[in-house]
Design a protein around this motif. Structure first.
Motif, mmCIF file in Angstrom:
data_model
loop_
_atom_site.group_PDB
_atom_site.id
_atom_site.type_symbol
_atom_site.label_atom_id
_atom_site.label_comp_id
_atom_site.label_asym_id
_atom_site.label_seq_id
_atom_site.Cartn_x
_atom_site.Cartn_y
_atom_site.Cartn_z
ATOM 1 N N GLY A 10 -28.675 13.395 59.343
ATOM 2 C CA GLY A 10 -27.897 14.610 59.943
ATOM 3 C C GLY A 10 -26.307 13.938 59.955
ATOM 4 N N LYS A 11 -26.001 12.862 59.261
ATOM 5 C CA LYS A 11 -24.696 12.437 59.079
ATOM 6 C C LYS A 11 -23.907 12.877 57.834
ATOM 7 N N LYS A 12 -23.468 14.143 57.573
ATOM 8 C CA LYS A 12 -23.265 14.555 56.431
ATOM 9 C C LYS A 12 -21.939 13.788 55.755
ATOM 10 N N GLY A 13 -20.872 13.558 56.419
ATOM 11 C CA GLY A 13 -19.890 12.655 55.825
ATOM 12 C C GLY A 13 -20.069 11.447 55.546
ATOM 13 N N THR A 14 -21.116 10.585 56.163
ATOM 14 C CA THR A 14 -21.259 9.284 55.899
ATOM 15 C C THR A 14 -22.428 9.450 54.510
ATOM 16 N N GLN A 15 -23.188 10.421 54.600
ATOM 17 C CA GLN A 15 -24.018 10.509 53.404
ATOM 18 C C GLN A 15 -23.367 10.697 52.309
ATOM 19 N N ASP A 16 -22.378 11.456 52.166
ATOM 20 C CA ASP A 16 -21.570 11.780 51.127
ATOM 21 C C ASP A 16 -20.587 10.524 50.710
ATOM 22 N N VAL A 17 -20.219 9.734 51.528
ATOM 23 C CA VAL A 17 -19.455 8.559 50.925
ATOM 24 C C VAL A 17 -20.553 7.596 50.597
ATOM 25 N N PHE A 18 -21.592 7.461 50.963
ATOM 26 C CA PHE A 18 -22.731 6.446 50.724
ATOM 27 C C PHE A 18 -23.101 6.958 49.349
ATOM 28 N N PHE A 19 -23.240 8.264 48.993
ATOM 29 C CA PHE A 19 -23.723 8.762 47.809
ATOM 30 C C PHE A 19 -22.755 8.335 46.373
ATOM 31 N N HIS A 20 -21.512 8.207 46.814
ATOM 32 C CA HIS A 20 -20.505 7.932 45.780
ATOM 33 C C HIS A 20 -20.505 6.485 45.584
ATOM 34 N N ILE A 21 -20.730 5.677 46.754
ATOM 35 C CA ILE A 21 -20.842 4.042 46.590
ATOM 36 C C ILE A 21 -22.048 3.836 45.787
ATOM 37 N N PHE A 22 -23.317 4.506 46.208
ATOM 38 C CA PHE A 22 -24.325 4.123 45.552
ATOM 39 C C PHE A 22 -24.279 4.455 43.981
ATOM 40 N N ASN A 23 -23.790 5.598 43.822
ATOM 41 C CA ASN A 23 -23.542 5.878 42.434
ATOM 42 C C ASN A 23 -22.835 4.924 41.546
ATOM 43 N N HIS A 24 -21.624 4.537 41.862
ATOM 44 C CA HIS A 24 -20.857 3.449 41.459
ATOM 45 C C HIS A 24 -21.380 2.211 41.443
ATOM 46 N N LEU A 25 -22.250 1.547 42.474
ATOM 47 C CA LEU A 25 -23.070 0.492 42.093
ATOM 48 C C LEU A 25 -23.977 0.337 41.218
ATOM 49 N N HIS A 26 -24.730 1.622 41.163
ATOM 50 C CA HIS A 26 -25.784 1.658 40.377
ATOM 51 C C HIS A 26 -25.470 1.571 38.818
ATOM 52 N N GLN A 27 -24.424 2.441 38.679
ATOM 53 C CA GLN A 27 -23.963 2.675 37.331
ATOM 54 C C GLN A 27 -23.321 1.426 36.696
ATOM 55 N N ASN A 28 -22.908 0.678 37.501
ATOM 56 C CA ASN A 28 -22.290 -0.774 37.353
ATOM 57 C C ASN A 28 -23.084 -1.848 37.187
ATOM 58 N N GLY A 29 -24.478 -1.649 37.253
ATOM 59 C CA GLY A 29 -25.256 -2.693 37.402
ATOM 60 C C GLY A 29 -25.525 -3.536 38.454
ATOM 61 N N LYS A 30 -25.160 -2.996 39.703
ATOM 62 C CA LYS A 30 -25.185 -3.847 40.745
ATOM 63 C C LYS A 30 -26.417 -3.408 41.606
ATOM 64 N N GLN A 31 -26.918 -4.343 42.616
ATOM 65 C CA GLN A 31 -28.132 -3.956 43.120
ATOM 66 C C GLN A 31 -27.819 -3.374 44.673
ATOM 67 N N VAL A 32 -28.655 -2.632 44.648
ATOM 68 C CA VAL A 32 -28.865 -2.013 46.026
ATOM 69 C C VAL A 32 -30.320 -2.160 46.639
ATOM 70 N N ILE A 33 -30.437 -2.551 48.006
ATOM 71 C CA ILE A 33 -31.696 -2.938 48.581
ATOM 72 C C ILE A 33 -31.462 -1.910 49.983
ATOM 73 N N LEU A 34 -32.375 -1.193 50.356
ATOM 74 C CA LEU A 34 -32.322 -0.141 51.529
ATOM 75 C C LEU A 34 -33.757 -0.802 52.287
ATOM 76 N N THR A 35 -33.717 -0.596 53.642
ATOM 77 C CA THR A 35 -34.856 -0.553 54.382
ATOM 78 C C THR A 35 -34.782 0.745 55.303
ATOM 79 N N SER A 36 -36.012 1.066 55.526
ATOM 80 C CA SER A 36 -36.336 2.406 56.255
ATOM 81 C C SER A 36 -37.758 2.256 57.179
ATOM 82 N N ASP A 37 -37.669 2.997 58.236
ATOM 83 C CA ASP A 37 -38.971 2.958 58.995
ATOM 84 C C ASP A 37 -39.995 4.089 58.443
#
Length: 475
Positions: free
Chosen positions: A250-277
């Motif tokens: 429900g947090k559209k602005g935060t999702q949008d900025v995380f989307f761009h950060i995620f893309n940059h990290l993933h494209q540059n071979g950086k690791q992302v770890i997420l947890t969720s319930d």
């Protein structure tokens, strides 16, 4: 006069004794022995891991003040944990742990804290500018792979986590999404990855952060017009660990900025770890483009531990804390506390505390009493208030929204599910249920129950919601 470990510790004890109750002093400080003084680092021996954790949780600031008075502001404290009552021929367990590296504060600040009603001196995570790359990883070294015991319930997630920590960004597990219910070890495993990466790849920049904190930082960056600095900061991270990613719902602005950060990290071979319930498919109000990226790597579920894993957890915890408890009591606890690891460890700590405070062996009667404190909730009659809290939390809305007059489909369905479980799990009348859930009449409740039954048999996603909530309500 040359300072010795004993003389420094005696000075510390004199100050500590003046600032706490006699009982607390006798319980927590008299058993401690001064071991060694090296430069400005004082090593003290404590009798158990539980003892160390209690001191760090309740007396770390007092210890710091006392130590600063004797050794100055650069003083350091190291705990030496040595349990003499090891089992069989095993050597006594010994471990050296530095006192928590909390925010550096001067003696005046700490003295003031001791006299306030709220002594918490938190070091809030401040986003440094792009030029300042000295980043505190925010990791808890107590959460590591060594004390995350493997079992059938977590084997896939643990194995994937080990693979990622050995080669961050270099496996197909990117992102690695660890999901599961409350208290099953998601946060522990996430920290363990970060701790191991820091150990094996010290040149890598690692950061652990909760989704809630990430959101707060983003809002602050927008307010201060530093959004670009916020994005640039996260783009320099090599291993980004985000806990409770479902809280971005429900947090559209935060999702949008995380989307761009995620893309940059993933494209540059950086690791992302997420947890969720919950699994990606069950996350509501998360943009599809973001969900699709969550599915790029591996989604590994943590399940409730089976009996053998629960028994292994208890045995390991008792050994590390140097406490002897009979196998029959270990079996009893393992068989009766099944919901999650957090409750299991809570029961073990209660047993250890009773053993330490009362200087007596733990018998079955005491074990039964403690276990009842953890399982009695499932035996109690579930209230309508409890049902509304669980349902609203599951659908990530507050109770006022659940009870509101809105006709938005997802809110209506959440309200209907709450009514359905209220009828199923309580003795309340239809009129009473309707009154408590948004001031509706009995006909509305009856209609809600029929709707839930119909949708459960025709809609797989809706059926999953009902099954998940059924489990949560009886946990």
């Amino acid at each position: 006069m040359n300072k010795t470990a004993e003389s420094v510790w005696e000075n510390c004890l004199s100050f500590i004794e003046d600032n706490i109750t006699p009982q607390a002093y006798k319980t927590w400080f008299e058993p401690i022995k001064a071991v060694k003084l090296t430069d400005n680092a004082l090593s003290i021996q404590v009798p158990s891991k539980f003892f160390y954790e209690w001191l760090e949780e309740h007396y770390v600031k007092l210890l710091r003040v006392a130590l600063n008075k004797s050794l100055g502001n650069q003083a350091k404290l190291v705990y030496v944990i040595k349990m003499e009552n090891a089992r069989g021929k095993k050597p006594a367990f010994t471990e050296k742990i530095p006192s928590s590296q909390r925010s550096k504060v001067n003696s005046q600040d700490i003295s003031m804290a001791l006299n306030t009603k709220n002594p918490e001196l938190k070091n809030p995570f401040v986003i440094p500018g792009i030029r300042n790359l000295k980043i505190d990883s925010q990791l808890n070294s107590n959460y590591n792979f060594e004390n995350f015991l493997e079992g059938d319930s977590n084997r896939l997630a643990r194995s994937a986590a080990k693979a990622v920590s050995a080669k961050p960004g270099g496996t197909s597990f990117n992102p690695l999404l660890i999901f599961g219910g409350v208290g099953l070890g998601k946060t522990h495993l996430a920290h363990a990855i970060g701790v191991e990466v820091k150990d094996k790849h010290p040149n890598k920049t690692v950061l652990y952060i909760s989704a809630e904190k990430f959101t707060q930082q983003y809002i602050e960056s927008v307010r201060k017009n530093t959004r670009n600095d916020f994005i640039h900061f996260y783009q320099v991270i090599d291993v980004l660990i985000v806990d409770d990613i479902q809280l971005l719902s429900g947090k559209k602005g935060t999702q949008d900025v995380f989307f761009h950060i995620f893309n940059h990290l993933h494209q540059n071979g950086k690791q992302v770890i997420l947890t969720s319930d919950k699994a990606p498919v069950d996350m509501q109000e998360i943009e599809k483009r973001l969900l699709s990226r969550f599915k790029w790597g591996l989604s590994a579920e943590l399940l409730k531990p089976d009996y053998l894993t629960r028994k292994k957890i208890i045995t390991c915890k008792l050994y590390r804390d140097g406490v002897e408890i009979s196998d029959s009591i270990v079996d009893f606890v393992a068989k009766n506390i099944k919901s999650n690891i957090r409750e299991l460890e809570g029961a073990i700590i209660s047993l250890i505390a009773h053993s330490s405070f009362n200087k007596e062996e733990v018998d079955l009667a005491l074990a039964k009493k403690i276990v009842e404190n953890y399982v009695h909730n499932s035996k109690k009659e579930i209230s309508i208030d409890h049902i509304q809290k669980v349902v609203s939390s599951y659908f990530q809305m507050d109770i006022d929204t659940l009870q509101s007059k809105t006709r938005k489909r997802h809110i209506v369905q959440a309200r209907q599910i709450a009514m359905f479980f209220a009828k199923k799990m309580t003795k309340a009348s239809l009129a009473s249920i309707g009154k408590q859930i948004g001031d509706r009449d009995h006909a509305t409740v009856l209609h809600a129950c029929k709707t839930v039954n119909n949708l459960t048999s025709t809609d797989k996603q809706f059926k999953k919601f009902v099954e998940d909530l059924d489990k949560r309500l009886v946990e």
